[in-house]
Write an enzyme that holds these catalytic residues in place. Structure first.
Site: not given
Length: 513
Positions: A260, A343, A345, A347, A272, A265, A283
């Site tokens: 990932k 949020d 995202e 996965r 957020k 993010d 992230d």
């Protein structure tokens, strides 16, 4: 890209007499007997300073190289819960003092440690701890010069046995992982992430290929493309997939990794707020760890282990074209995914990568699949500073998670195992026939029961791995690895130094040492 050259000394007296060192770092349980000449030096110093042996200190002594002896106590290591991280931490603290004092060539001595398997690799762990302390961010090195801010050039370990090549290859990988994870979002925007990888693997046996054509990504990585949809308006923010391949001369197994790489993010449409966006340039820690491990593979060039990795470098931006909750998107696997929260995202990115790797795995020798991600706040809450391992049934039969757990314990890169349960699959079940799987609920993972386990269930379904469970004709062992709690020091995602977890653990498990 530099870090301290590692050397070995087998005799303490000769190492102390050598002129090639300008400081000695004594990592020890100071309640235990110390070897000569340290015992007398420490005893004398304690008469004047009760802190000696209680906290890291520099002692000036004429008989020490450079007249510097840094005492770095591990504390007593007699409890069941004690582990080799005490050596890692003490070496890091002592090395920071040595560097600040101007030392450039450091001699590290371990003493007074328990003689059991928990500390069998203490010398190598001390080196890795020292390198963790010495590492400076990529932005700082580029602005100020490596030589001016990373001044320790050599480390010598006193040890009877030491695999120098293995340790230096691991540190090279960890350095790549720290750079990629910790660097700010514009310097490490998707295509710059890819360019860093190209440079890191230049002149190695690792093949690097990059997919950055928007139409190709939309066709072959539809979930990933949805996450990056709002970033397309800004060319430098556009997503890409980075594929790394190392093909062993005599392959007996193939490791396949999905990383990932959310370079920033915002949370997307589920924005957020309340200050929680700070630190979200980290992230991409899972992708960084994948690239770091492949860098170690490149350095060691194993004869029997092939590696295929896919990294999704994507910016989850907010904008008029952002994907939103309630959308249904058909994944690369053909599964119809209903978006529960934008949020969640990471996965989505991993699911498409894993689906491609699933196809590779079916053509590979003894495949093992992994996803690595800074995926959930729940993993950090439930596991603290430990990496969370969530294996599927096929991985359980091979005890893959247990193997990673065991080597992580002795190398100071620990993990804990979480089991996949029926409740996790029930959590992401489709509520209507309009879709096949739900990506997430609409609440924070940290306040959701089994918040770091159910994403593995989603990934299993969305990537098509549910057709390859332990009882299928073609089982594919798969372990999801969540490093949200272990990826940075102190759990501080805005300011903490990246740890490069689980590069050491993976290297110890799969690369001969």
């Amino acid at each position: 890209m530099s870090f301290p050259v590692l050397e070995q000394a087998t005799e303490l007296s000769a190492a102390l007499a050598s002129e090639q060192h300008d400081a000695v770092l004594l990592v020890a349980d100071f309640s235990q007997p110390l070897p000569a000449p340290f015992a007398d030096i420490v005893a004398t110093a304690k008469q004047h300073d009760q802190r000696v042996g209680q906290q890291p200190l520099l002692l000036q002594h004429a008989d020490m190289p450079g007249q510097r002896l840094i005492c770095a106590p591990t504390g007593a290591l007699l409890q069941d819960y004690d582990d080799v991280r005490s050596v890692f931490d003490a070496a890091a603290a002592g090395t920071s003092i040595a560097s600040a004092a101007g030392a450039k060539k450091l001699l590290i001595v371990n003493a007074g440690l328990p003689q059991d398997e928990r500390f069998q690799d203490a010398a190598g762990v001390a080196y890795l701890g020292a390198c963790q302390a010495l590492y400076q961010p990529l932005e700082a090195r580029e602005a100020l010069g490596e030589e001016s801010i990373e001044t320790v050039t050599h480390i010598t370990l006193v040890a009877e046995q030491l695999n120098i090549d293995w340790l230096q290859a691991v540190e090279a990988g960890k350095r790549v992982a720290r750079d990629l994870a910790g660097t700010e979002p514009e310097r490490m925007a998707p295509k710059k992430f890819a360019e860093y990888c190209r440079q890191a693997f230049a002149h190695t046996a690792v093949k690097v290929s990059v997919i950055d054509d928007v139409q190709q990504l939309q066709h072959e990585y539809p979930l990933l493309s949805a996450v990056g949809r709002a970033s397309l308006a800004v060319e430098r923010h556009r997503p890409c997939v980075i594929r790394l391949e190392y093909h062993a001369p005599q392959p007996q197994r193939t490791l396949l990794f999905a990383g990932k790489g959310i370079v920033y993010d915002t949370g997307g449409a589920d924005l957020k707020v309340g200050g929680h966006m700070a630190g979200m340039s980290r992230d991409k820690g899972g992708a960084a760890a994948v690239a770091g491990f492949v860098k170690t593979v490149a350095g060691l060039a194993p004869q029997d282990t092939s590696v295929i990795a896919e990294i999704g470098a994507v910016r989850n931006s907010i904008g008029a074209d952002a994907f939103v909750a309630d959308e249904i998107i058909t994944a690369h696997s053909g599964k119809r995914v209903r978006i529960g929260n934008t949020d969640a995202e990471g996965r989505l990115v991993l699911a498409d990568l894993l689906s491609h790797l699933r196809e590779d795995a079916l053509q590979s020798d003894a495949p093992q699949l992994f996803s690595i991600a800074t995926l959930t706040g729940h993993a950090a809450l439930a596991k603290g500073p430990y990496t969370a391992l969530v294996p599927n049934g096929a991985a359980n039969l091979q005890q893959l998670a247990e193997q990673l757990f065991n080597v992580g314990e002795v190398l100071g890169d620990p993990a804990e195992i979480s089991w996949s349960r029926r409740e996790d699959f029930d959590f992401v079940r489709p509520r209507t026939k309009a879709d096949d799987v739900l990506s997430s609920n609409n609440g924070p993972s940290a306040t959701t029961a089994r918040g770091h386990q159910f994403p593995m269930a989603f990934l299993t379904i969305a990537a098509g791995l549910d057709a390859h469970n332990a009882r299928s004709d073609k089982p594919l062992p798969y372990v999801h690895i969540d490093i949200a709690g272990s990826g940075v020091e102190g759990g501080d995602w805005q300011h903490g130094k990246p740890t490069a977890a689980p590069v050491t653990c993976l290297s110890a498990c799969y690369l001969a040492r």
